[in-house]
Design an enzyme around this catalytic site. Structure first.
Site, mmCIF file in Angstrom:
data_model
loop_
_atom_site.group_PDB
_atom_site.id
_atom_site.type_symbol
_atom_site.label_atom_id
_atom_site.label_comp_id
_atom_site.label_asym_id
_atom_site.label_seq_id
_atom_site.Cartn_x
_atom_site.Cartn_y
_atom_site.Cartn_z
ATOM 1 N N LYS A 1 81.028 41.610 -5.411
ATOM 2 C CA LYS A 1 80.833 40.201 -5.066
ATOM 3 C C LYS A 1 81.997 39.687 -4.258
ATOM 4 O O LYS A 1 83.122 40.176 -4.351
ATOM 5 C CB LYS A 1 80.612 39.335 -6.298
ATOM 6 C CG LYS A 1 81.859 38.965 -7.081
ATOM 7 C CD LYS A 1 81.529 37.940 -8.155
ATOM 8 C CE LYS A 1 82.745 37.617 -8.987
ATOM 9 N NZ LYS A 1 82.477 36.540 -9.947
ATOM 10 N N SER B 1 69.671 36.347 8.292
ATOM 11 C CA SER B 1 70.005 36.295 6.900
ATOM 12 C C SER B 1 71.365 35.679 6.666
ATOM 13 O O SER B 1 71.552 34.510 6.901
ATOM 14 C CB SER B 1 69.987 37.735 6.427
ATOM 15 O OG SER B 1 70.801 38.467 7.341
ATOM 16 N N THR C 1 68.862 37.298 0.235
ATOM 17 C CA THR C 1 68.708 37.611 1.639
ATOM 18 C C THR C 1 69.325 38.985 1.865
ATOM 19 O O THR C 1 69.489 39.750 0.912
ATOM 20 C CB THR C 1 69.330 36.502 2.522
ATOM 21 O OG1 THR C 1 68.988 36.746 3.886
ATOM 22 C CG2 THR C 1 70.809 36.368 2.331
ATOM 23 N N TYR C 2 69.661 39.318 3.093
ATOM 24 C CA TYR C 2 70.305 40.600 3.345
ATOM 25 C C TYR C 2 71.522 40.392 4.228
ATOM 26 O O TYR C 2 71.598 39.435 5.006
ATOM 27 C CB TYR C 2 69.331 41.612 3.958
ATOM 28 C CG TYR C 2 68.754 41.205 5.287
ATOM 29 C CD1 TYR C 2 69.339 41.626 6.478
ATOM 30 C CD2 TYR C 2 67.632 40.393 5.350
ATOM 31 C CE1 TYR C 2 68.809 41.252 7.705
ATOM 32 C CE2 TYR C 2 67.096 40.016 6.573
ATOM 33 C CZ TYR C 2 67.690 40.445 7.744
ATOM 34 O OH TYR C 2 67.161 40.066 8.948
ATOM 35 N N ALA D 1 65.904 30.885 7.549
ATOM 36 C CA ALA D 1 65.575 30.037 6.397
ATOM 37 C C ALA D 1 66.790 29.766 5.508
ATOM 38 O O ALA D 1 66.923 28.683 4.936
ATOM 39 C CB ALA D 1 64.467 30.678 5.570
#
Length: 118
Positions: free
Chosen positions: A9, A25, A57-58, A74
């Site tokens: 993370k 993304s 998302t990616y 988006a």
């Protein structure tokens, strides 16, 4: 049996860009991708600290050293430039493997530069 754990993370990254018209993304500074152990095109979950929104998302690569955390398409509607967030990737592990696994946690400063990684 398989379990899903946090693989890596990036904690408290600041959104630097939002572009509704770009296909994509979340663009992430290459240095942060490497520090967190992410792969380009890997699915990531994004948790906006400021507004509480969560989405998947990616990851796509932004130039190394740029500090870029850019939301596109988006995803650009779900956070504002300046918002702080957490970007997380998960992976599946066998239970025996999971007990020994340690995720990579990357802490960043206000310019999305690595403070610590490990």
């Amino acid at each position: 049996m398989q379990v899903t754990l946090m693989k890596g993370k990036i904690h408290r990254a600041r959104v630097t860009d939002a572009d509704l018209r770009y296909e994509g993304s979340i663009s992430i500074d290459r240095d942060l991708i490497e520090a967190a152990g992410f792969l380009v095109n890997e699915r990531v979950d994004v948790y906006d600290i400021d507004n509480g929104k969560r989405f998947s998302t990616y990851a796509i690569e932004a130039p190394a050293g740029s500090g870029t955390i850019g939301l596109t398409c988006a995803a650009a509607r779900l956070a504002m430039v300046g918002d702080k967030g957490i970007i997380v990737a998960y992976a599946g592990f066998a239970v025996a493997e999971a007990t020994a696994f340690r995720p990579c946690v990357v802490l960043v400063d206000d310019n999305n530069r690595v403070i610590s990684a490990g």
